[in-house]
Design a protein around this motif. Structure first.
Motif, PDB file in Angstrom:
ATOM      1  N   ARG A   1      55.232  44.064  36.125  1.00 23.32           N
ATOM      2  CA  ARG A   1      54.833  44.706  34.791  1.00 23.32           C
ATOM      3  C   ARG A   1      54.699  44.519  33.238  1.00 23.32           C
ATOM      4  NH1 ARG A   1      57.880  49.860  36.750  1.00 23.32           N
ATOM      5  NH2 ARG A   1      59.144  49.488  38.928  1.00 23.32           N
TER       6      ARG A   1
ATOM      7  N   VAL B   1      39.609  35.557  48.721  1.00 24.77           N
ATOM      8  CA  VAL B   1      39.964  36.004  47.194  1.00 24.77           C
ATOM      9  C   VAL B   1      40.222  34.177  46.945  1.00 24.77           C
ATOM     10  CG1 VAL B   1      41.927  36.425  45.810  1.00 24.77           C
ATOM     11  CG2 VAL B   1      41.546  38.075  47.944  1.00 24.77           C
TER      12      VAL B   1
ATOM     13  N   LEU C   1      37.811  31.596  38.899  1.00 25.02           N
ATOM     14  CA  LEU C   1      38.352  32.065  37.745  1.00 25.02           C
ATOM     15  C   LEU C   1      38.432  31.153  36.647  1.00 25.02           C
ATOM     16  CD1 LEU C   1      40.148  35.493  38.493  1.00 25.02           C
ATOM     17  CD2 LEU C   1      38.380  35.031  36.540  1.00 25.02           C
TER      18      LEU C   1
ATOM     19  N   LEU D   1      41.643  50.007  35.098  1.00 26.25           N
ATOM     20  CA  LEU D   1      42.710  48.947  35.065  1.00 26.25           C
ATOM     21  C   LEU D   1      44.160  49.575  35.229  1.00 26.25           C
ATOM     22  CD1 LEU D   1      41.772  45.975  32.219  1.00 26.25           C
ATOM     23  CD2 LEU D   1      42.116  45.996  34.893  1.00 26.25           C
TER      24      LEU D   1
ATOM     25  N   LEU E   1      47.503  37.966  38.061  1.00 27.48           N
ATOM     26  CA  LEU E   1      47.578  39.175  38.552  1.00 27.48           C
ATOM     27  C   LEU E   1      46.694  39.384  40.196  1.00 27.48           C
ATOM     28  CD1 LEU E   1      46.356  41.883  35.674  1.00 27.48           C
ATOM     29  CD2 LEU E   1      49.080  41.488  36.957  1.00 27.48           C
ATOM     30  N   HIS E   2      45.904  38.314  40.567  1.00 30.77           N
ATOM     31  CA  HIS E   2      45.150  38.070  41.476  1.00 30.77           C
ATOM     32  C   HIS E   2      45.893  37.454  42.940  1.00 30.77           C
ATOM     33  CE1 HIS E   2      41.594  40.258  39.869  1.00 30.77           C
ATOM     34  NE2 HIS E   2      41.119  40.568  41.078  1.00 30.77           N
ATOM     35  N   ALA E   3      46.667  36.122  42.571  1.00 32.23           N
ATOM     36  CA  ALA E   3      47.466  35.527  42.958  1.00 32.23           C
ATOM     37  C   ALA E   3      48.776  36.360  43.770  1.00 32.23           C
ATOM     38  CB  ALA E   3      48.229  34.005  42.150  1.00 32.23           C
TER      39      ALA E   3
ATOM     40  N   LEU F   1      39.725  33.028  42.807  1.00 30.09           N
ATOM     41  CA  LEU F   1      41.103  32.118  42.331  1.00 30.09           C
ATOM     42  C   LEU F   1      40.409  30.652  41.399  1.00 30.09           C
ATOM     43  CD1 LEU F   1      44.512  32.842  44.630  1.00 30.09           C
ATOM     44  CD2 LEU F   1      43.251  34.158  41.935  1.00 30.09           C
TER      45      LEU F   1
ATOM     46  N   TRP G   1      42.507  35.749  29.608  1.00 27.31           N
ATOM     47  CA  TRP G   1      42.106  37.029  30.273  1.00 27.31           C
ATOM     48  C   TRP G   1      41.123  36.402  31.310  1.00 27.31           C
ATOM     49  CZ3 TRP G   1      38.728  38.928  33.191  1.00 27.31           C
ATOM     50  CH2 TRP G   1      38.298  40.649  33.316  1.00 27.31           C
ATOM     51  N   PHE G   2      41.081  35.440  31.714  1.00 29.25           N
ATOM     52  CA  PHE G   2      40.852  34.655  32.695  1.00 29.25           C
ATOM     53  C   PHE G   2      42.213  34.431  34.166  1.00 29.25           C
ATOM     54  CE2 PHE G   2      36.106  32.860  31.668  1.00 29.25           C
ATOM     55  CZ  PHE G   2      35.624  34.603  32.636  1.00 29.25           C
ATOM     56  N   LEU G   3      43.498  33.581  33.185  1.00 29.75           N
ATOM     57  CA  LEU G   3      44.360  33.471  33.192  1.00 29.75           C
ATOM     58  C   LEU G   3      45.217  34.064  33.881  1.00 29.75           C
ATOM     59  CD1 LEU G   3      46.595  31.174  33.957  1.00 29.75           C
ATOM     60  CD2 LEU G   3      47.241  31.423  31.545  1.00 29.75           C
TER      61      LEU G   3
ATOM     62  N   ILE H   1      51.387  43.214  33.789  1.00 32.54           N
ATOM     63  CA  ILE H   1      50.010  44.059  33.759  1.00 32.54           C
ATOM     64  C   ILE H   1      49.657  44.814  32.740  1.00 32.54           C
ATOM     65  CG2 ILE H   1      49.785  44.481  36.272  1.00 32.54           C
ATOM     66  CD1 ILE H   1      51.692  47.017  36.708  1.00 32.54           C
TER      67      ILE H   1
ATOM     68  N   PHE I   1      46.531  49.935  37.563  1.00 32.84           N
ATOM     69  CA  PHE I   1      48.136  49.397  37.166  1.00 32.84           C
ATOM     70  C   PHE I   1      49.151  50.415  37.765  1.00 32.84           C
ATOM     71  CE2 PHE I   1      46.050  45.256  34.698  1.00 32.84           C
ATOM     72  CZ  PHE I   1      46.149  44.904  35.728  1.00 32.84           C
ATOM     73  N   PHE I   2      48.618  51.731  37.452  1.00 32.31           N
ATOM     74  CA  PHE I   2      49.584  52.425  37.247  1.00 32.31           C
ATOM     75  C   PHE I   2      49.669  54.007  37.848  1.00 32.31           C
ATOM     76  CE2 PHE I   2      49.041  50.650  32.861  1.00 32.31           C
ATOM     77  CZ  PHE I   2      49.862  49.923  32.736  1.00 32.31           C
TER      78      PHE I   2
ATOM     79  N   ALA J   1      44.178  37.153  34.477  1.00 36.88           N
ATOM     80  CA  ALA J   1      43.258  38.014  36.191  1.00 36.88           C
ATOM     81  C   ALA J   1      43.532  36.663  37.026  1.00 36.88           C
ATOM     82  CB  ALA J   1      42.188  37.967  35.195  1.00 36.88           C
ATOM     83  N   LEU J   2      44.628  35.668  36.937  1.00 37.68           N
ATOM     84  CA  LEU J   2      43.929  35.187  37.971  1.00 37.68           C
ATOM     85  C   LEU J   2      45.688  35.324  38.309  1.00 37.68           C
ATOM     86  CD1 LEU J   2      42.486  31.158  38.124  1.00 37.68           C
ATOM     87  CD2 LEU J   2      45.213  31.115  38.282  1.00 37.68           C
TER      88      LEU J   2
ATOM     89  N   THR K   1      46.969  40.206  46.218  1.00 34.53           N
ATOM     90  CA  THR K   1      45.921  39.738  47.124  1.00 34.53           C
ATOM     91  C   THR K   1      46.840  38.367  48.330  1.00 34.53           C
ATOM     92  OG1 THR K   1      44.467  38.162  46.025  1.00 34.53           O
ATOM     93  CG2 THR K   1      44.061  40.162  46.385  1.00 34.53           C
ATOM     94  N   ARG K   2      47.468  36.973  46.904  1.00 33.74           N
ATOM     95  CA  ARG K   2      47.962  35.757  48.005  1.00 33.74           C
ATOM     96  C   ARG K   2      49.677  35.756  48.746  1.00 33.74           C
ATOM     97  NH1 ARG K   2      44.466  34.351  50.375  1.00 33.74           N
ATOM     98  NH2 ARG K   2      45.485  32.090  50.973  1.00 33.74           N
TER      99      ARG K   2
ATOM    100  N   PHE L   1      48.041  42.549  30.403  1.00 34.10           N
ATOM    101  CA  PHE L   1      46.441  42.706  30.813  1.00 34.10           C
ATOM    102  C   PHE L   1      45.676  43.788  29.739  1.00 34.10           C
ATOM    103  CE2 PHE L   1      42.998  42.203  33.665  1.00 34.10           C
ATOM    104  CZ  PHE L   1      43.035  41.212  32.849  1.00 34.10           C
TER     105      PHE L   1
ATOM    106  N   ILE M   1      39.496  32.965  27.733  1.00 30.67           N
ATOM    107  CA  ILE M   1      39.984  31.701  28.894  1.00 30.67           C
ATOM    108  C   ILE M   1      41.726  32.833  29.225  1.00 30.67           C
ATOM    109  CG2 ILE M   1      41.236  30.199  28.769  1.00 30.67           C
ATOM    110  CD1 ILE M   1      39.294  28.792  27.032  1.00 30.67           C
TER     111      ILE M   1
ATOM    112  N   LEU N   1      35.829  28.950  35.174  1.00 28.37           N
ATOM    113  CA  LEU N   1      35.596  29.416  34.221  1.00 28.37           C
ATOM    114  C   LEU N   1      36.492  29.285  33.051  1.00 28.37           C
ATOM    115  CD1 LEU N   1      33.704  33.064  35.241  1.00 28.37           C
ATOM    116  CD2 LEU N   1      32.740  31.050  33.955  1.00 28.37           C
ATOM    117  N   ALA N   2      37.396  29.477  33.318  1.00 25.14           N
ATOM    118  CA  ALA N   2      38.983  29.543  32.219  1.00 25.14           C
ATOM    119  C   ALA N   2      38.652  27.850  31.509  1.00 25.14           C
ATOM    120  CB  ALA N   2      40.545  29.525  32.436  1.00 25.14           C
TER     121      ALA N   2
ATOM    122  N   SER O   1      35.339  26.537  30.012  1.00 27.40           N
ATOM    123  CA  SER O   1      34.920  27.030  28.896  1.00 27.40           C
ATOM    124  C   SER O   1      36.004  26.777  27.686  1.00 27.40           C
ATOM    125  CB  SER O   1      36.069  28.185  28.927  1.00 27.40           C
ATOM    126  OG  SER O   1      35.012  29.330  29.194  1.00 27.40           O
TER     127      SER O   1
END
Lengths: 280, 450
Positions: A190, B16, B23, B400, A238-240, B20, A231-233, A193, B404-405, A235-236, A243-244, A196, A229, B26-27, B30
Motif C-alpha cells: 500500500r 511480463v 524495465l 494509476l 509493482l509488476h513483480a 520486467l 520510477w522504473f524500479l 502504490i 491502485f485504488f 514500476a518493476l 503479475t508474478r 508511486f 530510474i 532501462l533503469a 540509464s
C-alpha cells in the motif's frame, strides 16, 4: 521566537519519539509507545508551525517564497512528509510499532539539516528559474512520494526482522510485538502504490515546469534520469507483485533497495553528479 | 487459454518477464549517462578516459546515449511489449467481464473467499423483496435468476476498473508518441520538414530583429515566417546581488507590422504561431546608452558610448565620459561618470545602470541615465507533441488512481427456503483491496439481517 527555534524543538521531539518507539520495540510497554506517538504528533505540529513561520519570515525580509527551495529546506520538508505519512499510516492501520522503523529517518533528516556544514539555513531569494507556480506542486508531490518510499523501506526492514525471528521467539522476543508478516507485506504494498502515484505526479509536474522554464520537458539531466530510474524500479516492484505474485521477503528487499535509489536521486545526484537541479 | 497456438515471438512480447527485464535494463543502462558526461566534444572523452576507452564509448554512442540506437531500441522494445501485452490481455478482461455472474452454480458460492449467511424468518418471496431493496439501497444494481432450489441475485461494481492498468500502459504509449511528434530528428530525417519540430536559439542584440533561428546541434537555419525584435533586455537584482529577473521586452512583427508587444522572462515564455520563445541567456556588450537632458530646456540627447572615451555634447554645453567601472563578469554593476561644463571642478560620481543622476552645474541642471547594452539569448522551440505528452501524463495519473485504488467487486446472494423461513447465502470477491470489500460485505450482511 523564530522558525529555527521551532525546527530545533521539532528535531528534539523526533529524537525523543524515536527513543520511545525503540523502547516500545524492546520493552513492549504500551505507555511508552503512546508517548512516542504523542511526541511524533506534537513534533509534526510544531514542525508545521515552523514551516509556516519560515514562510512568513521570508515575506518579512521582503523575499516572500515557499520554504522549499534549497537543500536545507527540502530536507526539513522531507522530515515533515515522512512524519506525516507515518502518522497517517498509524492512524489508518493502527500499527504504532512502525514508528520504530520510520521515525529514525525523520529524526536523522532533521538532525542532518541542522548540523551539517553543507546546509545553509539562510532564507535566500529565488533565482529566476525557481520563480514559478509549479515549484510548490513539484516539491510537494515529489517529497510525499519520497517519504512514502522511505516508510516502505522501514516496513521492509521490519518484515525481514520479523521473518528472521521466525516462530522461534513467538510472542516473547522483540519481534513479538511486530504485526503478522502478511500484514506488513500488505502495508509495504500500500505504501509503495501511494508513493508511486505521488512520485509519478512529481516527475510530471517537474516535466511541465521544465518545459515552462527551459522549453524542454525532458532533457536527461542527471536528476531527471535518476528520478526515472527510481520510477522504473518501483514500476518493476509493482509488476513483480501484481503479475508474478512476488510477496514477502523479495518485495521487502526491493523496498530496501528502493531506499538507496531514492537517496541517490535526492542527495547523490546533487553532491556527486552535475546538473541543473542544485537545490535538493 | 490458447497459448499453444501462438507464435513464440508473440508470446515473448506478451510476457511480463520481458517487461520486467526491459524495465531493469532501462533503469540500469540509464545510470551510464549520469556518470559519463553527455554531449561533449570527442576530445573531451579522449582526455578523460584515454584513447581506447574513448573509442569504445563512441562506438556505443555513449556520449549521446539517450539518443543512441540501442537506447531508443530498448524504448521501442518496451513500447512493443506494452502494445502486445495489452492487446493480448484486454480481450481476456472483456471476456471475463461478459461472463454473466448469474450463470454461477450455487454450489460454487461456497468456494468464494468472502462468504456469509443470513437466516430470515420471512418466506422466500418476502426475502427476495428484502434482498433486492437492501442491495439497491446500498447502491448495487442486482439482477436475479431462478435456479433449481432457489433464487440467485447477482450484482457487480467497478468492472471497468479492470482496465485501469491498460489506461496506464496506453498513457505511456501516448507520451512516447508525443515525444516522437516533437522530435527534431524525426522532423528532419523522416518528415523532411525541419520546421515541423525544432529546438534552437537566437542571440538578439537590443534594437535588432530576426526572422529565423538556428537549431541546436545541426545549426540549421529555420525561418519563422514572422520577425521578433528585441526592444530591450534588463536584469534586476536582489539587494544581496543575486539576479532577480531576466527580462526581454520584445515585439512580434508579422508582415512588417508590429502585432504583439510583450515581455519574456524565465518561466514566462512567449508563444506565437506555434513557436515558443524562452529566456535562456544574455550577452552584455561593453557599450552604453547614455540619455541626457538639461532641465528646464528641451535639450536632450541619447548616444551609444564606450568606456574611457570623452564624449562632447555641444548643444548642452558639456563633456562627459565613463572613467571607471565595477563589473561582475561582463555585466557592469556600477559606473563612475565624469561630467563637466568647463566651469569649475568637473562632477565625478558613481552610478548604477538605469538609475537617474541629477547633476547640478553652474550652467544648469542635467539629468543623466546610463544603461549597458545587451543581446538577449532566446531559445526557440516548436514542439507539436507537447500536448500529447501532457495528455498522456494526465491519463497516466488517472489510470494509476483507477488501477491502485478502485476495484471490481462482485456480490452474490442465493436465497433458499429453510425451516425458519429463508436462508441467504452471501458470497463475493474483489480483485483488489479485499480487506476494504470485506468491510462493505459485512455491513451488507448486517443490513440484510433483521
Amino acid at each position: 521566537m523564530d522558525s529555527s527555534l521551532l525546527f530545533g524543538i521539532t528535531m528534539l521531539a523526533y529524537l525523543l519519539a524515536t527513543a520511545c518507539y525503540l523502547g516500545l520495540l524492546l520493552f513492549k510497554g504500551k505507555g511508552i509507545g503512546r508517548l512516542g506517538m504523542l511526541l511524533a504528533a506534537a513534533g509534526a505540529a510544531v514542525h508545521t508551525a515552523a514551516l509556516g513561520l519560515r514562510w512568513y519570515e521570508s515575506y518579512q525580509i521582503g523575499i516572500g517564497r515557499a520554504p522549499l527551495t534549497n537543500m536545507y529546506e527540502s530536507l526539513v520538508f522531507f522530515a515533515w512528509c515522512i512524519t506525516l505519512v507515518y502518522l497517517a499510516l498509524e492512524f489508518r492501520f493502527k500499527v504504532r510499532i512502525v514508528g520504530a522503523f520510520v521515525m529514525p529517518f525523520a529524526a536523522v533528516a532533521m538532525a542532518y539539516a541542522s548540523f551539517s556544514d553543507r546546509m545553509d539555513s539562510q532564507i535566500s531569494p529565488l533565482i529566476p528559474a525557481l520563480q514559478s507556480n509549479w515549484l510548490i506542486a513539484h516539491v510537494v508531490t515529489c517529497f510525499i512520494g519520497y517519504a512514502a518510499f522511505i516508510v516502505a523501506t522501514g516496513l521492509g526492514v521490519m518484515y525481514l526482522l520479523k521473518e528472521s525471528a521466525g516462530d522461534r521467539e513467538g510472542t516473547h522476543g522483540i519481534t513479538g510485538s511486530l504485526p503478522e508478516l502478511k500484514v506488513i507485506d500488505d502495508l509495504i504494498h500500500r505504501t509503495i502504490i501511494f508513493g508511486f502515484l505521488w512520485f509519478s505526479g512529481g516527475i510530471i509536474t517537474g516535466a511541465v515546469w521544465a518545459n515552462e522554464a527551459w522549453g524542454t520537458y525532458w532533457s536527461w539531466d542527471p536528476k531527471e534520469t535518476w528520478s526515472i530510474i527510481t520510477w522504473f524500479l518501483y514500476a518493476l516492484i509493482l509488476h513483480a507483485r501484481f503479475t508474478r505474485g512476488w510477496r514477502g521477503r523479495r518485495i521487502a528487499w526491493l523496498a530496501i533497495l528502493g531506499f538507496f535509489v531514492v537517496l541517490f536521486t535526492y542527495f547523490g545526484v546533487n553532491y556527486l553528479l552535475s546538473g541543473l537541479h542544485s537545490d535538493g | 487459454m490458447t497459448t499453444t497456438t501462438k507464435h513464440p515471438i508473440i508470446s515473448l512480447f506478451a510476457s511480463v518477464q520481458l517487461a520486467l527485464f526491459l524495465l531493469f535494463l532501462l533503469a540500469s543502462t540509464s545510470i551510464i549517462g549520469t556518470l559519463i558526461p553527455q554531449n561533449n566534444q570527442p576530445a573531451y572523452y579522449v582526455e578523460r578516459y584515454g584513447h581506447k576507452a574513448a573509442q569504445l564509448l563512441q562506438v556505443l554512442d555513449i556520449p549521446d546515449m539517450y539518443n543512441s540506437w540501442w537506447f531508443l531500441g530498448l524504448l521501442a522494445l518496451f513500447a512493443l511489449n506494452l502494445v502486445v501485452c495489452s492487446a493480448e490481455r484486454i480481450p481476456q478482461v472483456i471476456r471475463s467481464l461478459r461472463r454473466d455472474g448469474l450463470e454461477v452454480l450455487p454450489e460454487q458460492l461456497t468456494k468464494f473467499p468472502i462468504r456469509g449467511e443470513v437466516i430470515l424468518p420471512d418466506a422466500p418471496a418476502a426475502a427476495w423483496e428484502r434482498v433486492d431493496s437492501v442491495l439497491k439501497n446500498k447502491g448495487w444494481a442486482p439482477r436475479h435468476v431462478d435456479k433449481q432450489d432457489g433464487r440467485l441475485f447477482f450484482a457487480e461494481r467497478g468492472g471497468w476498473t479492470r482496465f485501469g492498468v491498460y489506461v496506464v500502459h496506453c498513457s505511456i504509449l501516448i507520451i512516447l508518441a508525443g515525444a516522437l511528434a516533437g522530435s527534431s530528428s524525426v522532423a528532419r530525417r523522416i518528415l523532411n520538414n525541419p520546421g515541423f519540430a525544432f529546438k534552437g536559439s537566437i542571440m538578439l542584440p537590443e534594437g535588432e530583429s530576426t526572422d529565423h533561428i538556428l537549431t541546436f546541434k545541426t545549426g540549421e537555419r529555420i525561418d519563422l515566417g514572422f520577425a521578433l525584435r528585441c526592444d530591450s533586455f534588463t536584469i534586476e537584482y536582489y539587494a544581496n546581488g543575486m539576479p532577480k529577473t531576466y527580462r526581454s521586452e520584445v515585439t512580434i512583427l508579422d508582415n512588417g507590422q508590429p502585432v504583439q508587444e510583450t515581455a519574456i522572462e524565465v518561466n514566462q515564455p512567449l508563444t506565437y504561431k506555434g513557436v515558443t520563445f524562452y529566456q535562456s541567456s544574455y550577452q552584455p556588450y561593453q557599450q552604453y546608452r547614455v540619455s541626457l537632458q538639461k532641465r528646464g530646456t528641451a535639450l536632450t540627447t541619447a548616444t551609444l558610448i564606450q568606456a574611457a572615451k570623452q564624449v562632447d555634447w555641444p548643444e548642452g554645453g558639456i563633456s562627459y565620459g565613463i572613467i571607471n567601472r565595477e563589473t561582475q563578469g561582463e555585466v557592469t554593476r556600477r559606473l563612475k561618470i565624469w561630467l563637466t561644463d568647463n566651469q569649475g571642478e568637473p562632477s565625478v560620481f558613481w552610478l548604477h545602470p538605469n538609475q537617474e543622476a541629477v547633476i547640478e552645474r553652474p550652467s544648469g541642471t542635467y539629468l543623466l541615465t546610463i544603461r549597458q547594452m545587451y543581446a538577449t539569448g532566446l531559445q526557440a522551440t516548436r514542439d507539436p507533441g507537447v500536448w500529447l505528452v501532457y495528455g498522456g501524463c494526465l491519463l497516466m495519473l488517472i489510470g494509476l488512481s483507477i488501477a491502485f485504488f478502485l476495484s471490481h467487486r462482485r456480490l452474490f446472494v442465493f436465497v433458499t427456503p429453510s425451516e425458519q423461513g429463508s436462508r441467504l447465502l452471501l458470497a463475493g470477491d474483489a480483485n483488489k483491496n479485499k480487506g476494504g470489500f470485506e468491510k462493505t460485505f459485512e455491513e451488507l450482511r448486517k443490513a440484510l439481517e433483521i
